[in-house]
Write an enzyme that holds these catalytic residues in place. Structure first.
Site, PDB file in Angstrom:
ATOM      1  N   ASN A 134       5.582 -21.637  42.752  1.00 42.13           N
ATOM      2  CA  ASN A 134       7.000 -21.321  42.654  1.00 42.13           C
ATOM      3  C   ASN A 134       7.470 -21.553  41.219  1.00 42.13           C
ATOM      4  O   ASN A 134       7.649 -22.694  40.799  1.00 42.13           O
ATOM      5  CB  ASN A 134       7.788 -22.197  43.631  1.00 42.13           C
ATOM      6  CG  ASN A 134       9.275 -21.898  43.615  1.00 42.13           C
ATOM      7  OD1 ASN A 134       9.751 -21.077  42.832  1.00 42.13           O
ATOM      8  ND2 ASN A 134      10.015 -22.561  44.473  1.00 42.13           N
ATOM      9  N   LEU A 141      14.642 -28.936  46.767  1.00 43.93           N
ATOM     10  CA  LEU A 141      13.211 -29.256  46.884  1.00 43.93           C
ATOM     11  C   LEU A 141      12.942 -30.665  47.419  1.00 43.93           C
ATOM     12  O   LEU A 141      12.039 -31.356  46.959  1.00 43.93           O
ATOM     13  CB  LEU A 141      12.499 -29.078  45.533  1.00 43.93           C
ATOM     14  CG  LEU A 141      12.120 -27.653  45.140  1.00 43.93           C
ATOM     15  CD1 LEU A 141      11.432 -27.639  43.781  1.00 43.93           C
ATOM     16  CD2 LEU A 141      11.210 -27.015  46.180  1.00 43.93           C
ATOM     17  N   CYS A 168      11.595 -23.175  39.445  1.00 41.26           N
ATOM     18  CA  CYS A 168      12.109 -24.548  39.373  1.00 41.26           C
ATOM     19  C   CYS A 168      12.576 -24.871  37.961  1.00 41.26           C
ATOM     20  O   CYS A 168      12.026 -24.362  36.987  1.00 41.26           O
ATOM     21  CB  CYS A 168      11.028 -25.535  39.797  1.00 41.26           C
ATOM     22  SG  CYS A 168      10.512 -25.323  41.505  1.00 41.26           S
TER      23      CYS A 168
END
Length: 310
Positions: free
Chosen positions: A136, A73, A139
């Site tokens: 998302n 990321l 994570c």
């Protein structure tokens, strides 16, 4: 008359072909190969509240039928995105989708609140902001011993619920294939107010360097994408599409018009192209043109005619 148009959570798109997060930068990197206006939408590079440098060591490793990535990321952070990237993206005639990640619940909420506030402010000035959020939930949750929000439904529920409370923007939740029960996860997202779900993210996988006798990646495991995962992704999209009434965006190894048609027949309202962007820099243009040709050849006037027929 052929129409490839679709509507996801109130966001109109000229076609169902969206560029996936982490494979297309913020769009400008591909402008010389594909005119952004050809695409249904672009999901920008995954964003976190604060800038991230990403993982050390090897980040990419090609497999026999896919790609392992451990990028981690890497991104400029939400504030820098809003300042340096958004103006350019909103000039294009395509949907702008912000992918949001976080190390903990607070970061998710704060990042989404900033983007929502920015969109509202821009609207008062008759300027476009982010059109849609893709949350998302794969994570690491560092406050919970490294567990992933996207694995356990009850852990994910609080993220979706709190994010929904701070944004009026269309909200799509990106699901992990590593979830204990991906159909249950999707049903939860719908109940908590998500406007859609996208699936699947990468599979947890591994590569060993036999000469050095250790994992290729600093974090041991990496995410597997590409053609190898497509049949599994297709199965999961089919299962989820039958379980929820909100739009499902299909992701996973899509690299041909045939793949797009398969996902559509399985119930996908739209699809995302990821790893194939690295193989074919003009993937977006190629697939838009190919899809239109297929529809003309098969006398399909709208993808609604074949969506969810399996």
């Amino acid at each position: 008359m052929i129409s490839m148009a679709c509507n996801i959570a109130g966001v109109s798109m000229k076609n169902p072909i969206i560029m996936a997060s982490g494979t297309y930068g913020f769009g400008r990197e591909y402008q010389e190969y594909v005119a952004p206006a050809l695409l249904g939408g672009i999901v920008g590079k995954g964003l976190t509240l604060h800038p991230k440098d990403g993982n050390q060591g090897v980040r990419i490793n090609e497999t026999a039928s896919g790609l392992l990535n451990s990028v981690g990321l890497e991104n400029p952070g939400v504030v820098a995105f809003l300042k340096d990237e958004l103006d350019e993206m909103t000039r294009w005639d395509t949907a702008v989708i912000a992918n949001i990640g976080g190390a903990n619940l607070e970061e998710y909420v704060q990042a989404v609140a900033l983007i929502t506030e920015n969109a509202q402010k821009r609207r008062t000035m008759n300027r476009r902001g982010v059109d849609m959020l893709e949350l998302n939930i794969s994570c690491p949750n560092v406050k919970q011993g490294g567990m992933q929000f996207g694995v356990q439904t009850e852990m994910a529920r609080e993220v979706v619920r709190q994010v929904r409370n701070v944004t009026t923007l269309p909200l799509v939740v990106k699901l992990s294939p590593n979830a204990e029960n991906i159909t249950e996860m999707a049903i939860m997202c719908e109940k908590e107010g998500a406007d859609g779900v996208s699936l699947i993210n990468t599979f947890s996988a591994m590569k060993i360097d036999i000469r050095r006798r250790r994992s290729v990646f600093e974090n041991t495991y990496a995410g597997l994408s590409g053609p190898a995962i497509k049949p599994i992704a297709l199965r999961m999209v089919h299962q989820v599409a039958q379980a929820v009434s909100i739009p499902v965006i299909g992701i996973g190894g899509i690299s041909s018009v045939e793949d797009i048609i398969e996902f559509t027949m399985a119930g996908a309202a739209a699809i995302q192209i990821g790893t194939y962007n690295f193989v074919q820099l003009r993937a977006g243009a190629e697939l838009v043109e190919g899809l239109e040709q297929w529809m003309q050849r098969e006398k399909v006037n709208s993808l609604d005619e074949i969506r969810g027929i399996i």
